[in-house]
Design an enzyme around this catalytic site. Structure first.
Site, PDB file in Angstrom:
ATOM      1  N   TRP A  84       7.144  16.538  11.310  1.00  0.00           N
ATOM      2  CA  TRP A  84       6.820  17.671  12.016  1.00  0.00           C
ATOM      3  C   TRP A  84       8.346  19.222  12.232  1.00  0.00           C
ATOM      4  CZ3 TRP A  84       8.813  19.703  17.525  1.00  0.00           C
ATOM      5  CH2 TRP A  84       8.210  20.543  17.984  1.00  0.00           C
TER       6      TRP A  84
ATOM      7  N   ASP B  98       9.403  10.163  19.907  1.00  0.00           N
ATOM      8  CA  ASP B  98       9.045  11.351  20.344  1.00  0.00           C
ATOM      9  C   ASP B  98       7.688  11.145  20.248  1.00  0.00           C
ATOM     10  OD1 ASP B  98       7.997  14.184  20.411  1.00  0.00           O
ATOM     11  OD2 ASP B  98       8.496  14.580  18.722  1.00  0.00           O
TER      12      ASP B  98
ATOM     13  N   LYS C 227      -0.458  19.118  24.835  1.00  0.00           N
ATOM     14  CA  LYS C 227      -1.841  18.550  24.314  1.00  0.00           C
ATOM     15  C   LYS C 227      -2.503  17.749  25.093  1.00  0.00           C
ATOM     16  CE  LYS C 227       0.972  18.637  21.088  1.00  0.00           C
ATOM     17  NZ  LYS C 227       2.136  19.347  20.654  1.00  0.00           N
TER      18      LYS C 227
HETATM   19  N1  PLA Z   1       6.461  16.794  18.963  1.00  0.00           N
HETATM   20  C1  PLA Z   1       5.486  16.843  17.478  1.00  0.00           C
HETATM   21  C2  PLA Z   1       5.472  15.622  17.230  1.00  0.00           C
HETATM   22  C3  PLA Z   1       4.840  18.338  17.492  1.00  0.00           C
HETATM   23  O1  PLA Z   1       3.906  17.705  17.190  1.00  0.00           O
HETATM   24  C4  PLA Z   1       4.916  19.445  18.711  1.00  0.00           C
HETATM   25  C5  PLA Z   1       3.756  20.476  19.123  1.00  0.00           C
HETATM   26  C6  PLA Z   1       6.105  19.633  19.776  1.00  0.00           C
HETATM   27  C7  PLA Z   1       6.943  17.870  19.129  1.00  0.00           C
HETATM   28  C8  PLA Z   1       6.076  19.589  20.523  1.00  0.00           C
HETATM   29  O2  PLA Z   1       5.661  20.779  21.271  1.00  0.00           O
HETATM   30  P1  PLA Z   1       5.723  21.310  22.499  1.00  0.00           P
HETATM   31  O3  PLA Z   1       7.047  21.797  22.895  1.00  0.00           O
HETATM   32  O4  PLA Z   1       4.787  22.015  23.722  1.00  0.00           O
HETATM   33  O5  PLA Z   1       5.490  20.190  23.979  1.00  0.00           O
HETATM   34  N2  PLA Z   1       3.341  20.690  17.652  1.00  0.00           N
HETATM   35  C9  PLA Z   1       2.399  21.929  17.200  1.00  0.00           C
HETATM   36  C10 PLA Z   1       2.686  22.758  18.616  1.00  0.00           C
HETATM   37  C11 PLA Z   1       1.669  21.050  18.420  1.00  0.00           C
HETATM   38  C12 PLA Z   1       4.581  23.309  17.077  1.00  0.00           C
HETATM   39  O6  PLA Z   1       4.218  23.228  16.230  1.00  0.00           O
HETATM   40  O7  PLA Z   1       4.832  24.375  18.240  1.00  0.00           O
HETATM   41  C13 PLA Z   1       1.527  21.572  15.397  1.00  0.00           C
HETATM   42  O8  PLA Z   1       1.192  22.782  15.199  1.00  0.00           O
HETATM   43  O9  PLA Z   1       3.006  21.156  15.030  1.00  0.00           O
END
Ligand code: PLA
Length: 453
Positions: free
Chosen positions: A181, A262, A298
Site C-alpha cells: 500500500w 497491518d 472497510k
Molecule cells: N492499510 C492498508 C493496507 C490499506 O489498504 C489502507 C487503506 C489503510 C491501511 C488505511 O486505511 P484507514 O486509514 O482508512 O484505516 N487503503 C485504501 C485507502 C482503501 C487509502 O489509500 O487511504 C486504498 O485505496 O488503498
C-alpha cells in the site's frame, strides 16, 4: 467603501484607521512592491509582499486519493472510479451499513455526551477491538499482555507505531513487501524510520514470490520489523497460504524479527472475522511480541470516522503497561485524544449480540458482492478475449482489489480512453465495480492489454 476593510499585506485596517501618512495615495512611485489599486474615486497604493511560501513547491497528487479528485472532474457518463478502495452498492453509491445506523440511533436516544476521551481512547472500544482481533478469552488478553490504544483509523495507528519504533528502536529497519500500500512508505518516511523491501509479487506468475519473500526476510538485519498484511494484501490481492504463514513465522522467529501486521480488511476479505485474523492469531499462539494496526474503514464502512487501533503484544503485562504509557505520550502532542463517534459505533455493535450478528451478515453481503463482480469480470474477459490469455489470476486474488498486471501506460489508457480511474500500478478496486459495468471494464482491459505496450 464605508463598511469594507482594506487589506494591506498581512494587516487589515478599517477605513477610519487609514491615514495619509501611512498610505501614499494616487502614486506607486518606483517601489516594485507597491501596486496602484482603484477604489471608486480614490486610487490607493498597497504593498504586495513577496510570499514567504515561494520556496514551497506544488506537491504531486496522492497516487490513490488523487485518483478520486481526477474522477470527480471527468464529465463522461461512462466514467468508473476503481481507484480508492471504498465499497459501493450495485448502483455504485456509497453504503452506510444498517447496523451502523442502528448504533447511531441508539447513541442519539441515549444522549451520549461529547466529552474528551482519555488519550488512549474509549475503553469499551479498546476491549472490543482486541477481542475481535485475537478472539475473546485469548491468553494474550487474559494475561493483559496487549497494549491497545485507539488510533485515527489504520493510517493513524500505523503512524503511532512508527513513532514508537523511531523512539525506542533507533536505526531498526521496517521491511515492507514489494509492492505494498503506497502510504506505508510515506508513514515510515515521515516518522524517520528506515525501511527496505522484501520480494512479494512475481509478475511472471502474477502470484506470490514465496521463495524471494522468505530469502529477503532471512537476510534482513536481525531484529527488523517485518510489515505483513494480515489478509487481503494491498495492492496484489495475493495472500500466503496457511502453510506459507507457518514458514513466514518460522523465519521471523529464527531471526528475532518483530512482526508488524497491518489489518485493514478483517472480515471484509473472506466474509469471516475469524478466518481473516488467522495469520495474526498464529503469531499470538507462538508467544511472539508484535504489532497490529487495525482499521474499521472497510469492514464497518466507517471511512470518514477515522476509527482503528494499534495493539502491541508484549511478553508480560508489565511491558504492555509501559508500552501503552509511551503510545499515549506519543499521541498527546500529535492530536491529544481520538474522536469518539466511530469508537462508540464499534463498541455498541460488537457489544450487542444482535447487532454483532447483523454486522457479520452485512460484511458477508459486501464481501459476497465483491466476489460476484470478480467472477463476472473474469467471465467477461474470458468470453471477449480471443487471444488465449489466462485471466484466472483474477479469481485467485482476494479482497477488494485486483492487481491486473497492466503497466503505467496501459493504466493511463484505461483512464484517458475509457474513463476508468485506477491507480497507476495496475490496481483496480472491485468494490467500486457493478455487475452492469463488468463488460465495459473487460473491453477496456482487453484494449489496454493488447493494444498498448
Ligand atoms: N492499510 C492498508 C493496507 C490499506 O489498504 C489502507 C487503506 C489503510 C491501511 C488505511 O486505511 P484507514 O486509514 O482508512 O484505516 N487503503 C485504501 C485507502 C482503501 C487509502 O489509500 O487511504 C486504498 O485505496 O488503498
Amino acid at each position: 467603501m464605508a463598511s469594507s476593510m482594506l487589506s494591506l499585506g498581512s494587516t487589515s485596517l478599517l477605513p477610519r484607521e487609514i491615514n495619509k501618512d501611512k498610505l501614499k495615495l494616487g502614486t506607486s512611485g518606483s517601489n516594485p512592491f507597491l501596486k496602484a489599486k482603484s477604489f471608486s474615486r480614490v486610487t490607493m497604493t498597497v504593498a504586495v509582499k513577496p510570499s514567504r511560501f515561494e520556496g514551497i513547491t506544488m506537491a504531486p497528487p496522492d497516487p490513490i486519493l488523487g485518483v478520486s479528485e481526477a474522477f470527480k472532474a471527468d464529465t463522461n457518463e461512462m466514467k468508473l472510479n476503481l481507484g480508492v478502495g471504498a465499497y459501493r452498492t450495485e448502483e455504485l453509491q456509497p453504503y452506510v451499513l444498517n447496523v451502523v445506523k442502528k448504533a447511531e440511533n441508539l447513541m442519539l436516544e441515549r444522549g451520549d455526551n461529547k466529552e474528551y476521551l482519555p488519550i488512549e481512547g474509549l475503553a469499551a472500544f479498546n476491549k472490543a477491538t482486541a477481542e475481535l482481533l485475537f478472539g475473546a478469552g485469548h491468553p494474550v488478553i487474559k494475561e493483559q499482555r496487549v497494549a491497545t490504544i485507539q488510533g485515527l483509523s489504520g493510517t493513524g495507528s500505523l503512524r503511532l507505531a512508527a513513532a514508537l519504533i523511531e523512539r525506542y528502536f533507533p536505526g531498526a529497519k521496517v521491511v515492507i513487501s514489494s509492492p505494498t500500500w503506497g502510504n506505508h512508505k510515506n508513514i515510515f518516511n515521515d516518522a524517520k524510520v528506515p525501511w527496505s523491501e522484501y520480494r512479494y509479487y512475481d509478475p511472471k506468475t502474477i502470484g506470490l514470490d514465496f521463495e524471494g519473500m522468505i530469502a529477503d526476510i532471512k537476510e534482513a538485519p536481525e531484529g527488523s520489523f517485518i510489515l505483513l498484511h494480515g489478509c487481503a494484501h494491498n495492492p496484489t490481492g495475493i495472500d500466503p497460504t496457511p502453510e506459507q504463514w507457518v514458514k513466514i513465522a518460522d523465519v521471523i522467529q529464527e531471526k528475532n524479527h518483530i512482526p508488524f501486521f497491518d489489518v485493514a480488511y478483517q472480515g471484509f476479505a473472506s466474509g469471516s472475522l475469524d478466518e481473516d485474523a488467522a495469520s495474526v492469531r498464529l503469531f499470538a499462539e507462538r508467544g511472539m511480541e508484535f504489532f497490529v494496526a487495525q482499521s474499521y474503514s472497510k469492514n464497518l464502512g466507517l471511512y470518514a470516522e477515522r476509527i482503528g487501533a494499534i495493539n502491541v503484544v508484549c511478553s508480560s503485562a508489565d511491558a504492555a503497561t509501559r508500552v501503552k504509557s509511551q503510545l499515549k505520550r506519543i499521541a498527546r502532542p500529535m492530536y491529544s485524544n481520538p474522536p469518539v463517534h466511530g469508537a462508540r459505533i464499534v463498541a455498541n455493535v460488537v457489544g450487542d449480540a444482535t447487532m454483532f450478528s447483523e454486522w457479520k451478515a452485512e460484511m458477508e453481503m459486501m464481501a459476497g458482492r465483491i466476489k460476484t463482480v470478480r467472477q463476472e469480470l473474469y467471465d467477461s474477459l474470458v468470453s471477449k478475449d480471443k487471444s488465449g490469455k489466462d485471466w484466472s489470476f483474477i479469481l485467485k486474488q482476494i479482497g477488494m482489489f485486483s492487481f491486473t498486471g497492466l503497466n503505467k501506460t496501459q493504466s493511463d489508457n484505461m483512464t484517458n480512453k475509457w474513463h476508468v480511474y485506477m491507480t497507476k500500478d495496475g490496481r483496480i478496486s472491485l468494490a467500486g465495480l457493478s455487475l452492469a459495468k463488468c463488460e465495459y471494464l473487460a473491453d477496456a482491459i482487453i484494449d489496454s492489454y493488447h493494444n498498448v505496450s
